[in-house]
Write an enzyme that holds these catalytic residues in place. Structure first.
Site, PDB file in Angstrom:
ATOM      1  N   TYR A   1       0.908  -1.191   0.052  1.00  0.00           N
ATOM      2  CA  TYR A   1       0.059  -0.024   0.009  1.00  0.00           C
ATOM      3  C   TYR A   1       1.000   1.357  -0.194  1.00  0.00           C
ATOM      4  CZ  TYR A   1      -4.360   2.537   0.817  1.00  0.00           C
ATOM      5  OH  TYR A   1      -5.343   3.268   0.373  1.00  0.00           O
TER       6      TYR A   1
ATOM      7  N   LYS B   1     -20.739 -20.514  -9.249  1.00  0.00           N
ATOM      8  CA  LYS B   1     -20.198 -20.253 -10.759  1.00  0.00           C
ATOM      9  C   LYS B   1     -18.783 -19.960 -10.563  1.00  0.00           C
ATOM     10  CE  LYS B   1     -20.698 -20.254 -15.191  1.00  0.00           C
ATOM     11  NZ  LYS B   1     -21.852 -19.744 -15.960  1.00  0.00           N
TER      12      LYS B   1
END
Length: 760
Positions: A39, A94
């Site tokens: 970060y 899925k």
């Protein structure tokens, strides 16, 4: 759904944590330095690079391997318009399939949006996030419009799986059905019940492959779609033929293919009886098809049948398609999924069914063999070769059709990357396979009648890894080769030694007597051993120069095989006894454990020999050995005969092999983690995790090996025997076909190195 299945499904989704997905970082973040790279301020470097060059996002972010699975919940499975929140379990499922079958990451997106424009605007705005969009469970005709508009707006692949995934799988089944029935797609008549998204997509794809639109009859709830009907949407209107047919009963006469994407009991036996020669019936309604396969067979035994159910042959399942379609598209940075890519997928799926079925496929279906024919028109979802065969065909089609932004330069390397994902052993085994393929040797298999050995032989022949020599009865092997649809010929592709009809039996018995005559083995007993033990017979082929290495142990007890191998092949100079090293490949790294199978209670000499020979083996895999001598004692924390044994072994290793990075005695966690090792013994001779773990006893080694294999979901390679005078390996009766192939490559390299050492 039965009460039991419903209960189990709910428990599955609830425990041990709610849902089926998790998000995990791919980089370590264990200290301030890591955080500053992940970060602020380090992340600014990646953002600045992408701002200057947007294509860099494929290298610096997850985007090139991230798909959005999007629904608005208006047509969920067979449940209808249940809404986006209720559709979330389906979308999570899925996502799990994408990851399981093709290593593709997914964010599932459930939209509270019903209008076409609303869905399009929301999804199009997310283009910077994703490498591709999979539309799911959106009702027709809105799904057509949504896909069309998104394809126009977005510069990434947009794929409505309910349409195109079904179409691709159906087309693959049709293609192979036509191959079997020896019909041309241009000549056939097709009748389709159902005119929704899947049906129209199936027909469109088949037409693009050569089906004559004038030979198609489509039926919706009002009957045949014909040119005299009013109020047809533009998608149905494509199939509004000038015909006198008005009902299924009218249209079915002489039809070559029935395609059912409608509802149960739509097609009757009488109608099937009136279809054309060698008809094909694709009854895909779920859970009950348009007609049950057994009813079709009663009136047309020669019919080719497919359904959407897993309890019948030839299940048309979209998982055959969508993970691998996206894998290939993402890997070349495709801007769309076009007809060329869809047709390439159809042909790849159809061609795969013509290959012999893998062991994984058979195991998933109770050991049932699969062979191309009426009962096996398309592959099963558990065939690992889907990942190997389909993405390269998709990628090539994308490149040839001009929609690839990152073309693949080396397809050989791409194939290897896909294999590495499928088998996980690929990366570590790469240098071993490369050496084996460069200089194939003759490898004799003691259990030549084993189905796993016969299946492994097909891979070994196809990949030019070795010349297999199979010990067994030829008639038994031929029958099994035919049953499993294997393609090689016993007379030309392998060598066979029939123990019941072996012209060299007398000479082989004499050789065994020469080796064992001073160990109480008479000529008569030598003859009986050679005739009765395929392991002895196989090992003697190596001694007599008829083979370069032996593989045994696929059937039977390990100690008996090891005793025979040790007797015949002999023990290397300055080695007390052969040792067994097992490689375990885990997501966290690769680790060599010794001695996992051979030496019950190793002495100090056994431990030092085991460490040295395992280290030599590690180098063969292209790795630098870092040896940890494991114990319940941590650098002198306990003082007893067991800890002293490992402590003394380290002293000897240091004196004899000062360049070898070896430490101990130590705990297992200290061997693997710098932080623990540095706290208790900062002067360690290696950094990072040890990759050779030397155990104090067979109990410790074998228990550790089996626990890690299961709990760590590890891929085992071995056991690999080291310290023999001639190349040979004793496997275990749990070894898989892939395990046999891996160990054969190891045996080939053993033979190469022995040949090199002898020449020197």
């Amino acid at each position: 759904m039965s009460d039991e299945l419903q209960h189990d499904a709910l428990e599955y989704h609830r425990y041990p944590r709610a849902g089926k997905l998790d998000v995990k970082p791919t980089k370590k973040m264990v200290n301030q330095r890591d955080l500053s790279l992940a970060y602020s301020p380090g992340v600014a470097a990646a953002s600045t690079e992408i701002a200057a060059n947007p294509s860099a996002a494929a290298e610096l972010t997850i985007r090139s391997n991230l798909v959005g699975v999007v629904t608005n919940g208006t047509a969920v499975l067979g449940l209808g318009s249940i809404g986006p929140l209720a559709a979330k379990p389906v979308m999570e499922g899925k996502a799990a399939l994408f990851k399981k079958f093709a290593d593709i990451n997914v964010f599932d997106i459930e939209l509270n949006a019903s209008s076409v424009d609303e869905v399009v605007n929301i999804v199009a705005a997310m283009e910077p996030t994703f490498g591709g969009i999979n539309l799911e469970d959106i009702k027709a005709p809105e799904c057509f419009e949504i896909e069309e508009k998104l394809r126009e707006k977005m510069n990434i692949p947009v794929f409505h799986d309910d349409q195109h995934g079904t179409a691709i799988c159906v087309a693959a089944a049709v293609l192979n059905g036509l191959r079997l029935s020896e019909k041309n797609i241009e000549d056939i008549k097709l009748v389709c019940t159902g005119a929704g998204a899947a049906a129209i997509a199936c027909l469109n794809l088949l037409v693009s492959m050569g089906l004559n639109r004038d030979h198609v009859r489509v039926l919706d709830r009002k009957g045949v779609v014909h040119s005299g009907r009013d109020n047809l949407d533009k998608y149905k209107a494509l199939y509004a033929i000038d015909t006198v047919d008005r009902t299924l009963d009218d249209a079915i006469d002489g039809a070559d293919i029935f395609l059912g994407l409608s509802g149960p009991k739509t097609l009757s036996q009488d109608q099937v009886a009136r279809m054309g020669e060698k008809p094909m019936v694709l009854a895909l309604a779920n859970p009950e098809p348009e007609i049950l396969p057994e009813l079709v067979k009663e009136v047309r035994p020669e019919a080719l049948i497919a359904t959407g159910r897993s309890d019948y042959p030839n299940q048309v399942n979209n998982v055959l398609c969508f993970p691998f379609m996206f894998r290939g598209a993402l890997d070349v940075g495709a801007t769309e999924i076009n007809d060329a890519m869809k047709i390439a997928c159809v042909e790849a799926i159809a061609d795969l069914a013509k290959k012999e079925a893998s062991e994984v496929v058979s195991a998933a279906y109770g050991g049932k063999p699969f062979q191309f024919g009426p009962e096996y028109l398309i592959p099963t979802p558990f065939d690992p070769r889907l990942m190997i065969d389909i993405p390269p065909r998709i990628a090539k089609a994308a490149m040839d059709s001009g929609v690839a932004t990152r073309p693949i330069e080396d397809f050989g390397q791409y194939h290897r990357q896909l294999r590495e994902f499928v088998f996980r052993s690929g990366l570590v085994m790469k240098p071993v396979f490369e050496r084996a393929i460069a200089t194939p040797k003759r490898i004799v298999f003691a259990e030549g009648e084993s189905e796993r050995v016969l299946s492994a032989a097909q891979v070994l022949i196809d990949d030019d890894i070795c010349r297999p020599i199979l010990i067994g009865r030829p008639d038994v092997m031929r029958e099994k080769i035919a049953d499993f649809g294997l393609r090689y010929d016993l007379e030309s592709d392998v060598d066979v030694i029939d123990p019941n009809n072996n012209p060299a039996c007398d000479a082989t018995a004499m050789e065994y007597h020469r080796l064992m005559g001073r160990s109480g083995v008479s000529p008569a007993f030598a003859d009986s051993v050679v005739r009765g033990s395929s392991t002895v017979l196989a090992a003697l082929q190596v001694i007599m120069g008829q083979a370069d290495a032996v593989i045994c142990g696929v059937q039977g007890a390990y100690p008996q095989h090891l005793a025979h191998i040790k007797q015949v092949l002999g023990v290397a100079e300055n080695v007390s006894s052969p040792k067994a090293v097992t490689l375990l490949i885990l997501p966290s790294g690769s680790f060599f454990l010794t001695d996992t199978h051979a030496t019950v209670d190793p002495e100090i000499d056994d431990i030092t020999q085991s460490a040295v020979m395992a280290s030599q083996l590690v180098k063969r895999f292209g790795m630098v050995p870092k040896v940890a001598l494991l114990s319940h004692s941590n650098f002198g924390s306990r003082d007893n005969q067991f800890s002293q044994k490992m402590r003394e072994a380290r002293k000897r290793l240091f004196a004899l092999y000062p360049d070898l990075a070896v430490e101990g005695e130590m705990h297992g966690d200290a061997a693997l983690l710098d932080a623990i090792r540095d706290r208790v013994f900062p002067e360690s001779r290696f950094n990072g995790a040890a990759n050779v773990l030397v155990m104090p006893s067979l109990d410790a080694a074998n228990i550790s090996y089996n626990l890690i294999k299961i709990l760590g979901d590890a891929v085992p390679i071995g056991p690999m025997l080291v310290g023999l005078n001639h190349p040979g390996h004793v496997l275990t009766d749990s070894v898989t076909v892939r395990g046999i192939v891996n160990m054969t490559a190891v045996a080939v390299v053993d033979a190469i190195e022995r040949e090199t050492d002898s020449a020197a």
